[in-house]
Design an enzyme around this catalytic site. Structure first.
Site, PDB file in Angstrom:
ATOM      1  N   ASP A  28      64.627  23.625  24.469  1.00 56.90           N
ATOM      2  CA  ASP A  28      65.891  24.449  24.747  1.00 56.90           C
ATOM      3  C   ASP A  28      66.870  23.559  25.401  1.00 56.90           C
ATOM      4  O   ASP A  28      66.673  22.878  26.326  1.00 56.90           O
ATOM      5  CB  ASP A  28      65.337  25.407  25.591  1.00 56.90           C
ATOM      6  CG  ASP A  28      66.375  26.860  25.967  1.00 56.90           C
ATOM      7  OD1 ASP A  28      67.486  26.468  26.077  1.00 56.90           O
ATOM      8  OD2 ASP A  28      65.624  27.703  26.007  1.00 56.90           O
ATOM      9  N   ILE A  29      68.222  23.802  24.906  1.00 56.26           N
ATOM     10  CA  ILE A  29      69.550  23.152  25.394  1.00 56.26           C
ATOM     11  C   ILE A  29      69.679  23.303  26.804  1.00 56.26           C
ATOM     12  O   ILE A  29      70.493  22.874  27.215  1.00 56.26           O
ATOM     13  CB  ILE A  29      70.537  23.173  24.360  1.00 56.26           C
ATOM     14  CG1 ILE A  29      70.925  24.428  24.177  1.00 56.26           C
ATOM     15  CG2 ILE A  29      70.073  22.395  23.083  1.00 56.26           C
ATOM     16  CD1 ILE A  29      72.420  24.470  23.513  1.00 56.26           C
ATOM     17  N   ASN A  84      62.540  37.937  23.776  1.00 60.30           N
ATOM     18  CA  ASN A  84      63.281  38.875  23.807  1.00 60.30           C
ATOM     19  C   ASN A  84      63.883  39.555  22.445  1.00 60.30           C
ATOM     20  O   ASN A  84      63.862  38.889  21.572  1.00 60.30           O
ATOM     21  CB  ASN A  84      64.772  38.482  24.642  1.00 60.30           C
ATOM     22  CG  ASN A  84      64.275  37.935  25.828  1.00 60.30           C
ATOM     23  OD1 ASN A  84      63.962  38.750  26.828  1.00 60.30           O
ATOM     24  ND2 ASN A  84      64.987  36.879  26.269  1.00 60.30           N
ATOM     25  N   HIS A  95      62.466  34.070  18.492  1.00 57.15           N
ATOM     26  CA  HIS A  95      62.102  32.659  19.121  1.00 57.15           C
ATOM     27  C   HIS A  95      61.180  33.195  20.340  1.00 57.15           C
ATOM     28  O   HIS A  95      61.544  34.226  20.963  1.00 57.15           O
ATOM     29  CB  HIS A  95      63.354  31.827  19.324  1.00 57.15           C
ATOM     30  CG  HIS A  95      64.318  32.562  20.527  1.00 57.15           C
ATOM     31  ND1 HIS A  95      65.251  33.331  19.942  1.00 57.15           N
ATOM     32  CD2 HIS A  95      64.589  32.158  21.689  1.00 57.15           C
ATOM     33  CE1 HIS A  95      65.877  33.909  21.011  1.00 57.15           C
ATOM     34  NE2 HIS A  95      65.722  33.134  22.008  1.00 57.15           N
ATOM     35  N   HIS A  97      59.884  31.662  24.228  1.00 54.89           N
ATOM     36  CA  HIS A  97      60.222  30.689  25.066  1.00 54.89           C
ATOM     37  C   HIS A  97      58.871  30.225  25.756  1.00 54.89           C
ATOM     38  O   HIS A  97      58.112  31.278  26.235  1.00 54.89           O
ATOM     39  CB  HIS A  97      60.999  31.308  26.482  1.00 54.89           C
ATOM     40  CG  HIS A  97      62.628  31.569  25.867  1.00 54.89           C
ATOM     41  ND1 HIS A  97      63.684  30.792  26.019  1.00 54.89           N
ATOM     42  CD2 HIS A  97      63.095  32.648  25.302  1.00 54.89           C
ATOM     43  CE1 HIS A  97      64.657  31.274  25.702  1.00 54.89           C
ATOM     44  NE2 HIS A  97      64.419  32.311  25.159  1.00 54.89           N
TER      45      HIS A  97
END
Length: 130
Positions: A28-29, A84, A95, A97
């Site tokens: 993750d950025i 989400n 996606h 997390h």
């Protein structure tokens, strides 16, 4: 075209953790903690209920491998796996997390003070729609 589709097409170069013909996992950025990984299908889907069953099962199996790798890498006291949907899917591409958790990470649920009910009637309403 969404950011994750650009990544899959090679237009954006992420830090890749895992890749196969169906999914890609990347750092993750804007991580909650070092090692925060995003797991995405290579095909574009918005929500979990849009993802074909076989692919959803594969995503879960790969997420388990990533959890094991995060535990081995960071030895955290815990971890979180979350996804989400709908308007809360800020990328617009399914996606998941996956990230290590530490007492100092200050990550937590932010909910109003309202106390919600948890009755059999509520469970039956949801059950009726399965």
């Amino acid at each position: 075209m969404c950011e994750f589709c650009k990544i899959v097409k090679g237009e954006i170069k992420p830090s890749v953790v895992y890749e196969d013909d169906m999914v890609m996992a990347l750092l993750d950025i804007d991580p909650i903690h070092e090692g925060h990984t995003l797991l995405i299908p290579k095909e574009h889907y918005l929500d979990a209920d849009d993802v074909p069953e076989e692919l959803l099962g594969h995503l879960m199996n790969v997420s388990r491998q990533i959890v094991r790798a995060i535990k081995k890498t960071y030895q955290p006291p815990g971890y979180s796996v979350m996804q989400n949907g709908g308007k809360y899917n800020d990328i617009g591409h399914y996606h998941m997390h996956i990230f290590p958790r530490f007492d100092s990470d200050e990550f937590g649920w932010c909910c109003k003070e309202k106390q919600w009910e948890y009755t059999q009637e509520i469970a039956d309403n949801i059950k009726h729609n399965i």
